[in-house]
Write an enzyme that holds these catalytic residues in place. Sequence first.
Site, PDB file in Angstrom:
ATOM      1  N   ALA A 393       1.084  -1.203   0.148  1.00  0.00           N
ATOM      2  CA  ALA A 393      -0.035  -0.124  -0.033  1.00  0.00           C
ATOM      3  C   ALA A 393       1.603   1.134  -0.040  1.00  0.00           C
ATOM      4  CB  ALA A 393      -0.818  -0.106   1.308  1.00  0.00           C
ATOM      5  N   CYS A 394       0.600   2.334  -0.944  1.00  0.00           N
ATOM      6  CA  CYS A 394       1.169   3.641  -0.879  1.00  0.00           C
ATOM      7  C   CYS A 394       0.152   4.938  -1.065  1.00  0.00           C
ATOM      8  CB  CYS A 394       2.392   3.498  -2.253  1.00  0.00           C
ATOM      9  SG  CYS A 394       1.555   4.426  -3.435  1.00  0.00           S
ATOM     10  N   ASP A 395       0.564   5.997  -1.388  1.00  0.00           N
ATOM     11  CA  ASP A 395      -0.095   7.287  -1.298  1.00  0.00           C
ATOM     12  C   ASP A 395      -1.547   6.837  -1.709  1.00  0.00           C
ATOM     13  OD1 ASP A 395      -0.888   9.665  -0.322  1.00  0.00           O
ATOM     14  OD2 ASP A 395       0.558  11.301  -1.699  1.00  0.00           O
TER      15      ASP A 395
END
Length: 478
Positions: A393-395
Amino acid sequence: MANVANVVEPPKTPSIRARFQAFGGFLTNMVIPNIGAFIAWGILTALFIPTGWIPNESLAKIVGPAIKYLLPLLLASTGGRMIAGQRGALMGAIGAIGLIVGSEIPMFLGAMIIGPLGGWVIKKFDKSIENKIPAGFEMIVNNFSIGILGFLLMILSFYFIGPVIELANNFVTSAIKALVDTGYLPLLSLINEPAKVLFLNNVIDQGIYYPLGMQETLKAGKSIYFTVASNPGPGLGLLLAFALFGKKAAKRTAPGAIIIHFFGGIHELYFPYVLMKPLTILAMIAGGMSGITVFNLFNAGLVAGPSPGSIFAYLALTPKGNFLGIISGVLVATAVSFIVTSIILKLDKKSDEEEDFTSSIERSKSMKSEGKQILSSSIDHSITNKISKIAFACDAGAGSSALGATSFRKRLQKKNINGIEVKHYRIEDVPQDTDIIVVHKNLLERARLSHTNKKIITIENYIDDPNLAQLINELEER
């Protein structure tokens, strides 16, 4: 069985930084699905306005309505959908038309406010009448609730929300234009570069520079605002210096990071290098300032926001007569960042062991400040033999997380580890049935805002991180 490090308990109170990261991610996820429309508008502008490549008076008539109506409506609709699905999208669009008609500027920022607000309003209403609608009246209640609440939101946005946003926009625009007029625009790098490595880049890009850039492009056919935080040059210079003068993992992984950062446009790849040696933020600031200075000297700009910030996106969105300025700005920023980073690395006399120790101390302090401890003795019990889904997961769920998931999936295949689904998501969209979430350590608090009971592994490097290697070993042993 090996322990997976950095699986942590949720902090009691999320930090301000984590909340800003979440806010920036929310803005990004309104923009990212509509980037194609922004690029289409940018190409239209670059080609057909009077100063474009092939001026066309008829086709140029599309430019104004597209930026005033199409793009804000798309943003508002997406923001409403993120909150309340299709009904939220409809409410967001209805509210946005009041902003658009009642203002003299493109209402991008307003759309990113009214869209989620409309979604929130209809979501609250739907929850309040849940299980209270008489049988056979569902359709009339659903339709008239949107109609009445949308009507009220449209009037409110026309008379109140729009003028307030326009006033705030004019203030920010005047402040930044004052920097341009006085020659102090490069000073923005003092804010941009530290904010980027703290994963707050989307707050300043999508929240400030992109709306201002689109507004200026409508008048001038280009804008320097699209370049002040997205220039790939400073990151390229830093990574080149690490590839030549770095040590151990930093030196080994920098060449791969160069390709992904500069050509793929995923700037998050260089963030861990700056965090590992905080003094190199001076190189990033110097590179950013020098790039902006060159862009300003050449009066260069782009026709739309380069997303991702790849050199290919830069060149594709460069208008006629601006290639020399844009390329020069990127090259100068690269050279300045490379020189400053090289000096910092050459003067650094620490041994590899000291570097590792410093990194461990920094990681420990970070975890302590977030109210967490590494519970290595209990981790084997928390990660069961039924791991079937791992989420990176990231921005925005489309950059560094995609890279991490693809790389990790290939490593599983090489080890002949089957039956585990590895996908990438934005942090807030990670499915509830996920067994393990992998995030950069600076996004940990934000991840905990949405996933309080999930097992989270933090990393510092998306290409070669010891915690990922440790997870691979554990999965292989099982």
